[in-house]
Design a protein around this motif. Structure first.
Motif, short mmCIF file in Angstrom:
data_model
loop_
_atom_site.label_atom_id
_atom_site.label_comp_id
_atom_site.label_asym_id
_atom_site.label_seq_id
_atom_site.Cartn_x
_atom_site.Cartn_y
_atom_site.Cartn_z
N GLY A 1 -27.86 -26.31 -20.48
CA GLY A 1 -28.03 -27.18 -21.65
C GLY A 1 -27.03 -26.82 -22.73
O GLY A 1 -26.16 -25.95 -22.54
N SER B 1 -25.90 -32.11 -23.33
CA SER B 1 -27.22 -31.81 -22.81
C SER B 1 -27.84 -33.07 -22.20
O SER B 1 -27.72 -34.16 -22.78
N LYS C 1 -34.76 -31.91 -18.86
CA LYS C 1 -34.54 -30.73 -19.72
C LYS C 1 -33.96 -29.61 -18.86
O LYS C 1 -34.22 -29.56 -17.66
N HIS D 1 -31.13 -33.83 -21.62
CA HIS D 1 -32.45 -34.35 -22.04
C HIS D 1 -32.41 -35.18 -23.32
O HIS D 1 -33.43 -35.69 -23.75
N LYS D 2 -31.22 -35.32 -23.90
CA LYS D 2 -31.10 -36.17 -25.09
C LYS D 2 -30.83 -37.62 -24.70
O LYS D 2 -30.81 -38.50 -25.55
N ASN E 1 -27.95 -32.73 -35.77
CA ASN E 1 -29.27 -33.02 -35.18
C ASN E 1 -30.31 -33.42 -36.21
O ASN E 1 -31.26 -34.12 -35.89
N THR F 1 -35.96 -34.77 -27.99
CA THR F 1 -35.81 -34.95 -26.54
C THR F 1 -36.21 -36.38 -26.20
O THR F 1 -36.78 -37.09 -27.05
N THR F 2 -35.92 -36.79 -24.97
CA THR F 2 -36.24 -38.16 -24.55
C THR F 2 -37.06 -38.13 -23.26
O THR F 2 -36.95 -37.17 -22.49
N ASN G 1 -36.53 -38.96 -30.64
CA ASN G 1 -35.56 -38.95 -29.53
C ASN G 1 -34.38 -38.01 -29.74
O ASN G 1 -33.63 -37.74 -28.81
#
Ligand code: PMP
Length: 372
Positions: free
Chosen positions: A70, A201, A209, A203-204, A153, A11-12, A8
């Motif tokens: 993003g 961002s 995305k 999409h996290k 990250n 991305t999620t 995750n």
């Protein structure tokens, strides 16, 4: 084969609620927000209310939010945009554990006479604030920017934005933070932390995305990366990605209702169980985001571990530095002063959808792979 998704931080999946909200702006209210007819007006309103919601989360004003594609673009806009505007100041301070979208911009700027100062972290991945303080004490008039990743990250370690912000304020130096991994997950107030720029961002956190924003403190001057139709206060020209922006705001709303305590419990369980089988947890366990585990096993190959787990339907990330798909882990090991060779590392990043049953299945499969 059932998919077990433990990636995750990469991305999620999109929340269902986000999909519903986005559909409306893809198929019904699809107007260009710059158009003055009623469909344009609806899009403009959706854009404004999304901006207000996202700004509120940070204690910011709506006009301080600029939508981008993003966090990569936001990081570029902060660093490159400022460097184009402030021509005289040639020193940029970053941490030694930045995301490639920060350190690669800085590497590029070296060609144009910039000096990039990498602030060390300790063996737990925590920034050396004394280094920052004494550097600013001596050089602040030449410093363009301090850019420090909030939550790393790879390791998931979390830096103290308030203390960094205080130092930047004391020396009147702009402060950028890459909050791609932390936005909404950890409360940030941009005023309390004296933040000038913040990247985020969608999409996290269950959004789409290709959508993000940069917070830019009001009255901060910088140049855009590209020129066009003057959208986003002329800082990010191009028709706004309304469905994705609306989706981002919806994802924020849904994410805020999730229970991070239960995720943290699973993470702590993983810490314990992985250590029992010889794993070494990298990075501070305390100053860390609630959903990240980064673990190393001696004499194993990271890619092998990731691919063997993948064969069992389990998605984790590699902690090795051998391909372009990694997210800068090589630099991270250097920064932590880990010199051991053949250290197989994996990052497990959880979500509220993960269960103890999944974690136990993963642990079992991992034990088998480690034995093989
Ligand atoms: N910064 C960090 C800390 C990240 O984790 C990521 C995503 N891997 C990015 C920047 C880039 O974000 P985006 O995919 O939105 O460009």
């Amino acid at each position: 084969m059932k998919t077990i998704y433990f990636d995750n931080a990469a991305t999620t999946p999109l929340y269902k609620e986000v999909e519903e909200e986005m559909k409306k702006y893809l198929f019904e209210d699809y107007g260009n927000p710059s158009s003055i007819h009623f469909l344009g007006e609806r899009s403009r309103k959706a854009l404004d209310s999304s901006r207000t919601l996202l700004a509120r989360e940070l204690g910011a004003k709506p006009h301080e939010i600029i939508f981008t594609s993003g966090a990569t673009e936001s990081n570029n806009l902060a660093i490159q945009g400022l460097s184009r505007f402030e021509r005289g100041k040639k020193k940029i301070l970053i941490s030694s554990i930045e995301h490639p979208s920060v350190y690669n911009i800085c590497n590029f700027l070296k060609k144009y006479g910039y000096e990039i100062i990498s602030i060390p972290v300790n063996s737990e991945g925590i920034l050396d604030l004394n280094f920052l303080s004494s550097f600013l004490q001596k050089n602040s008039s030449q410093v363009l920017l301090v850019s420090i990743i909030h939550v790393n990250n790879v390791l998931g370690v979390c830096q103290d934005l308030k203390k960094i912000g205080e130092l930047c304020k004391k020396h009147s130096v702009p402060f950028h933070t890459d909050a791609a991994q932390s936005f909404v997950k950890i409360k940030i107030n941009v005023r309390d932390c004296n933040i000038t720029f913040l990247s985020a961002s969608a999409h996290k956190i269950g959004g789409p995305k290709g959508a993000g924003f940069i917070y830019i403190k009001e009255k901060t001057d910088l140049f855009p990366l590209f020129f066009g139709g003057h959208q986003e206060k002329n800082l990010r020209s191009g028709t706004e990605n309304v469905p994705s922006i609306v989706g981002f705001a919806k994802a924020l709303e849904v994410f805020k209702k999730t229970n991070s305590n239960s995720v943290q419990k699973l993470r702590d369980y993983l810490f314990k169980e992985l250590e029992k089988i010889g794993g070494k947890i990298n990075g501070s366990k305390e100053k860390r985001i609630f959903n990240n585990v980064h673990v190393s096993f001696p004499n194993k190959d990271s890619e092998y571990l990731v691919l063997a787990l993948s064969e069992k339907g389990i998605c984790v990330s590699s902690g090795s530095a051998c391909d372009t798909r990694n997210e800068g882990e090589d630099n991270i090991f250097k920064a932590l002063n880990i010199k051991e060779k053949n250290l197989g590392s994996i990052r497990i990043s959880l979500s509220e959808k993960n269960t103890k049953k999944e974690v136990d299945f993963f642990l079992n499969e991992l034990k088998k792979i480690l034995r093989s």
